[in-house]
Write a protein that holds these residues in place. Structure first.
Motif, PDB file in Angstrom:
ATOM      1  N   SER A  70       5.741  -1.380   2.181  1.00  0.00           N
ATOM      2  CA  SER A  70       4.365  -0.866   2.102  1.00  0.00           C
ATOM      3  C   SER A  70       3.754  -0.547   3.467  1.00  0.00           C
ATOM      4  N   GLU A  71       4.494  -0.775   4.530  1.00  0.00           N
ATOM      5  CA  GLU A  71       3.953  -0.665   5.886  1.00  0.00           C
ATOM      6  C   GLU A  71       3.279   0.674   6.169  1.00  0.00           C
ATOM      7  N   ASN A  72       3.866   1.776   5.705  1.00  0.00           N
ATOM      8  CA  ASN A  72       3.340   3.102   6.034  1.00  0.00           C
ATOM      9  C   ASN A  72       2.610   3.777   4.885  1.00  0.00           C
ATOM     10  N   LEU A  73       2.330   3.045   3.831  1.00  0.00           N
ATOM     11  CA  LEU A  73       1.684   3.653   2.674  1.00  0.00           C
ATOM     12  C   LEU A  73       0.181   3.833   2.889  1.00  0.00           C
ATOM     13  N   GLN A  74      -0.328   4.874   2.264  1.00  0.00           N
ATOM     14  CA  GLN A  74      -1.761   5.140   2.187  1.00  0.00           C
ATOM     15  C   GLN A  74      -2.112   5.190   0.698  1.00  0.00           C
ATOM     16  N   ASP A 110       9.279   9.804   0.045  1.00  0.00           N
ATOM     17  CA  ASP A 110      10.022  10.085   1.273  1.00  0.00           C
ATOM     18  C   ASP A 110      10.776  11.410   1.120  1.00  0.00           C
ATOM     19  N   THR A 149       0.345   8.833  -1.077  1.00  0.00           N
ATOM     20  CA  THR A 149       1.497   8.983  -0.193  1.00  0.00           C
ATOM     21  C   THR A 149       2.620   9.717  -0.926  1.00  0.00           C
ATOM     22  N   LYS A 153      -0.492  -3.842   0.250  1.00  0.00           N
ATOM     23  CA  LYS A 153      -0.102  -4.093   1.639  1.00  0.00           C
ATOM     24  C   LYS A 153       0.522  -5.474   1.710  1.00  0.00           C
TER      25      LYS A 153
END
Length: 147
Positions: free
Chosen positions: A51-55, A61, A58, A46
């Motif tokens: 990296s904002e939307n990574l889990q 895209d 993931t 993070k």
């Protein structure tokens, strides 16, 4: 970096596959050749760009070849990464011992100025001695063509 990749591959018994860029088409070709490849381990944390939307798990895209990205250190801090590497004596790229704290493009990556040895300005302290974790990317100059 290349020397470290070679030694790490040998140390861990990994196969190195080199492909031409761009990475998106190279990944497509790789997945065509290696049908059983379903996931990739990433070193993203993070705060890293993108990296904002990574889990932890993931998918790539939608416009990319489909692969599960596994981010085991996503929530680790800079200091946690170094503590783990040093505690377990895990090999890492020697550039980190030369004052680099973030390695990217050869033309835009420099030693972190905060690690300059005040007793010997031509020398730099190792990356793990950086106390200001927010300054990790101080050694990355912006390439105006890649912004």
């Amino acid at each position: 970096v290349e020397a470290f990749v070679e030694s790490a591959a040998q140390y861990y018994g990994l196969e190195i596959i080199r492909m031409q860029r761009p990475i998106q088409s190279a990944l497509s070709t790789l997945l065509e050749e290696k049908h059983d490849l379903k996931a990739a381990l990433m070193g993203t944390r993070k705060g890293d760009p993108g990296s904002e939307n990574l889990q932890a798990f993931t998918p790539t895209d939608p416009s990319w070849p489909q692969l599960m990205r596994i981010n085991p250190i996503l929530h680790w801090s800079y200091n946690q990464v170094w503590a783990f590497l040093l505690k377990h004596n895990i090999p890492y790229c020697s550039l980190y011992d030369q004052g680099y704290t973030s390695i990217g493009n050869r033309n835009t990556t420099v030693q972190n100025p905060l690690l300059m040895d005040i007793n010997n300005p031509s020398s730099y302290l190792p990356a793990y001695t950086l106390t200001d974790k927010s300054a990790e990317r101080e050694g990355r100059e912006h390439d105006k063509n890649n912004i």
